[in-house]
Write an enzyme that holds these catalytic residues in place. Structure first.
Site, mmCIF file in Angstrom:
data_model
loop_
_atom_site.group_PDB
_atom_site.id
_atom_site.type_symbol
_atom_site.label_atom_id
_atom_site.label_comp_id
_atom_site.label_asym_id
_atom_site.label_seq_id
_atom_site.Cartn_x
_atom_site.Cartn_y
_atom_site.Cartn_z
ATOM 1 N N CYS A 1 0.863 -1.183 0.000
ATOM 2 C CA CYS A 1 0.000 0.000 0.000
ATOM 3 C C CYS A 1 0.902 1.235 0.000
ATOM 4 O O CYS A 1 2.133 1.116 0.105
ATOM 5 C CB CYS A 1 -0.841 -0.005 1.270
ATOM 6 S SG CYS A 1 0.214 0.017 2.739
ATOM 7 N N HIS B 1 5.545 -5.064 8.884
ATOM 8 C CA HIS B 1 5.581 -6.439 9.384
ATOM 9 C C HIS B 1 5.759 -7.442 8.246
ATOM 10 O O HIS B 1 4.813 -8.152 7.882
ATOM 11 C CB HIS B 1 4.305 -6.743 10.169
ATOM 12 C CG HIS B 1 4.295 -6.136 11.534
ATOM 13 N ND1 HIS B 1 3.144 -5.813 12.208
ATOM 14 C CD2 HIS B 1 5.315 -5.796 12.363
ATOM 15 C CE1 HIS B 1 3.455 -5.307 13.390
ATOM 16 N NE2 HIS B 1 4.761 -5.278 13.500
ATOM 17 N N CYS C 1 2.625 5.775 8.986
ATOM 18 C CA CYS C 1 1.725 5.975 7.842
ATOM 19 C C CYS C 1 0.858 7.213 8.093
ATOM 20 O O CYS C 1 0.298 7.359 9.192
ATOM 21 C CB CYS C 1 0.845 4.749 7.646
ATOM 22 S SG CYS C 1 -0.347 5.016 6.312
ATOM 23 N N GLU D 1 0.741 -0.468 16.538
ATOM 24 C CA GLU D 1 -0.096 0.686 16.170
ATOM 25 C C GLU D 1 -1.022 1.063 17.324
ATOM 26 O O GLU D 1 -1.240 2.248 17.604
ATOM 27 C CB GLU D 1 -0.920 0.377 14.915
ATOM 28 C CG GLU D 1 -1.748 1.584 14.487
ATOM 29 C CD GLU D 1 -2.758 1.291 13.390
ATOM 30 O OE1 GLU D 1 -2.483 0.438 12.527
ATOM 31 O OE2 GLU D 1 -3.827 1.921 13.412
ATOM 32 N N ASN E 1 -3.081 -6.957 8.863
ATOM 33 C CA ASN E 1 -4.007 -6.965 7.722
ATOM 34 C C ASN E 1 -3.928 -8.275 6.941
ATOM 35 O O ASN E 1 -4.922 -8.731 6.388
ATOM 36 C CB ASN E 1 -3.789 -5.726 6.854
ATOM 37 C CG ASN E 1 -2.619 -5.856 5.921
ATOM 38 O OD1 ASN E 1 -2.775 -6.325 4.810
ATOM 39 N ND2 ASN E 1 -1.429 -5.491 6.381
ATOM 40 N N SER F 1 1.899 -5.408 3.470
ATOM 41 C CA SER F 1 3.345 -5.310 3.694
ATOM 42 C C SER F 1 4.131 -6.357 2.915
ATOM 43 O O SER F 1 5.354 -6.448 3.050
ATOM 44 C CB SER F 1 3.639 -5.432 5.192
ATOM 45 O OG SER F 1 2.909 -6.513 5.746
HETATM 46 S S1 SF4 Z 1 -2.556 2.224 7.581
HETATM 47 FE FE1 SF4 Z 1 -1.114 0.523 7.234
HETATM 48 S S2 SF4 Z 1 -2.101 -0.772 5.694
HETATM 49 FE FE2 SF4 Z 1 -3.164 1.204 5.677
HETATM 50 S S3 SF4 Z 1 -2.179 2.458 4.072
HETATM 51 FE FE3 SF4 Z 1 -1.149 2.892 6.010
HETATM 52 S S4 SF4 Z 1 0.589 1.455 6.112
HETATM 53 FE FE4 SF4 Z 1 -0.853 0.690 4.570
#
Ligand code: SF4
Length: 315
Positions: free
Chosen positions: A16, A45, A100, A130, A228, A270
Site C-alpha cells: 500500500c 511487518h 503511515c 499501532e 491486515n 506489507s
Molecule cells: S494504515 Fe497501514 S495498511 Fe493502511 S495504508 Fe497505512 S501502512 Fe498501509
C-alpha cells in the site's frame, strides 16, 4: 490426485502507499546518511522486507537505549507513542517518521478531541504496535476493546464526551459489529467521519470477498505479525474457503492443493510482489497452467516523503 488448474490473483494486493513510503524512507536515509540506520520496530511487518533492509545496513531495535548517540532513527509505519517520540528527541537522534499518514491522522484526531475533553474507546488488538502508539498519544483516557464482550465491560469515567477510534488494519466486518455494540451501549458516542480502517485494508478485504466466490483455496502472502494479512486469511475462512498464510513460497504444502481446481492468491499490504511471483511459480510447478488477475479497485494514492529525504530538484 487432481492438481490445481488455475491461479486467480486478487487486485489490489500487496504493498500500500504507507508501506511503499516507509520502505523508501529507510532506503533514502541509508543513501543519504550511510549505514547503519536504526529503525524502531520492524519498519513494516514483513520478514523479507526486514531482511532486505538489514542486508543494506538497517538495524532494527525495540528500545531507544540500544541506539547510539547521534544516530539516525526511523519510526516504523505503525507509529509511536508520545513517550517514545519525546524520548527519541531528548536523546538527540536525527529522526525520520515513517508512521503511515493514515495512522497519523488518527493520532491528530485523538489529540484534537482530547483537548475538547473527550475520552476514547479504541477498537484494536492488544499489544499491536499501532495500538500502543495510538493509545500512547494520551497519558490516559483511551480504553481498548478487542471484541463485543469487551464493550460490555468497558468503564469510561464519563459518557457525555466519548469517541470511538480504531486500528487501521482491522477486519471491516468485525469493526462494524464492535462499533455497533459501542453505539448500542453509548448512543451519543462520536464516530469518525470517515472510518479509521484504511483504504488498503478495505480494498484488499473486498478483493478477497470477490475472489472467494470463485476459488477452492486461498493463499495469502504475509508474515505472521502482519495484522491486515491475518485478517485476509480469516476472511476467506469465514466465507467457507480453506485458506493459508505463507511468509514465502517454501512454506506452501503440496497436500493443500489436493482436489483444488482454482487457487486464489493475495498478499497483505506489507508483502512484496516478488514473493507473490515466487508463490505463483511454485503453484505452477504443482500443476497450475494459467494465471489470471481478477480486476478490482484501482489504487493511485501516494504519500509524500518527509522533508530532508526528498530528492532536491536539479538546478
Ligand atoms: S494504515 Fe497501514 S495498511 Fe493502511 S495504508 Fe497505512 S501502512 Fe498501509
Amino acid at each position: 490426485m487432481s492438481q490445481p488448474q488455475e491461479i486467480l490473483l486478487a487486485e489490489p494486493r500487496g504493498f500500500c502507499a504507507g508501506v511503499d513510503r516507509a520502505i523508501e524512507i529507510v532506503e533514502r536515509a541509508l543513501q543519504k546518511f550511510g549505514a547503519p540506520i536504526h529503525v524502531r520496530h520492524e519498519i513494516v511487518h514483513n520478514t523479507y522486507v526486514v531482511n532486505d533492509l538489514k542486508a543494506k545496513g538497517a538495524i532494527f531495535i525495540e528500545e531507544l537505549a540500544e541506539v547510539p548517540p547521534g544516530a539516525t532513527l526511523v519510526f516504523s509505519a505503525h507509529g509511536v507513542s508520545k513517550a517514545v517520540q519525546n524520548e527519541a528527541e531528548a536523546r538527540g537522534f536525527r529522526i525520520f517518521d515513517a508512521t503511515c499518514p493514515l495512522v497519523s491522522k488518527v493520532h491528530v484526531e485523538v489529540a484534537k478531541l482530547a483537548q475538547e475533553g473527550y475520552e476514547f474507546i479504541m477498537i484494536g488488538h492488544k499489544g499491536h504496535p499501532e495500538v500502543e502508539g495510538t493509545m500512547g498519544q494520551l497519558e490516559h483516557g483511551i480504553h481498548l476493546v478487542e471484541d463485543v464482550a469487551d464493550v460490555a465491560r468497558v468503564q469510561p469515567l464519563q459518557t457525555k464526551l466519548l469517541a470511538v477510534v480504531t486500528q487501521t488494519t482491522l477486519s471491516v466486518d468485525d469493526a462494524a459489529e464492535i462499533t455497533a455494540a459501542v453505539r448500542a451501549r453509548f448512543p451519543s458516542v462520536r464516530e469518525p467521519k470517515q472510518q479509521d480502517i484504511c483504504y488498503a485494508t478495505q480494498n484488499r478485504q473486498d478483493a478477497v470477498k470477490v475472489l472467494s466466490a470463485q476459488v477452492d483455496l486461498m493463499i495469502v502472502v504475509g508474515s505472521p505479525t502482519s495484522s491486515n494479512s491475518n485478517r485476509l486469511r480469516e476472511l476467506a475462512v469465514k466465507l467457507g474457503i480453506p485458506a493459508y498464510m505463507v511468509d514465502s513460497a517454501e512454506e506452501l504444502r503440496p497436500e493443500w492443493f489436493e482436489g483444488v481446481t482454482r487457487v486464489g492468491l493475495t498478499a497483505g499490504a506489507s508483502a512484496p510482489e516478488i514473493l507473490v511471483r515466487q508463490v505463483v511459480d511454485r503453484i505452477k510447478a504443482l500443476g497450475a497452467v494459467s494465471v489470471r488477475t481478477v480486476p478490482g479497485m484501482e489504487e493511485t494514492i501516494k504519500f509524500p516523503l518527509p522533508k530532508g529525504l526528498k530528492i532536491e530538484a536539479a538546478v
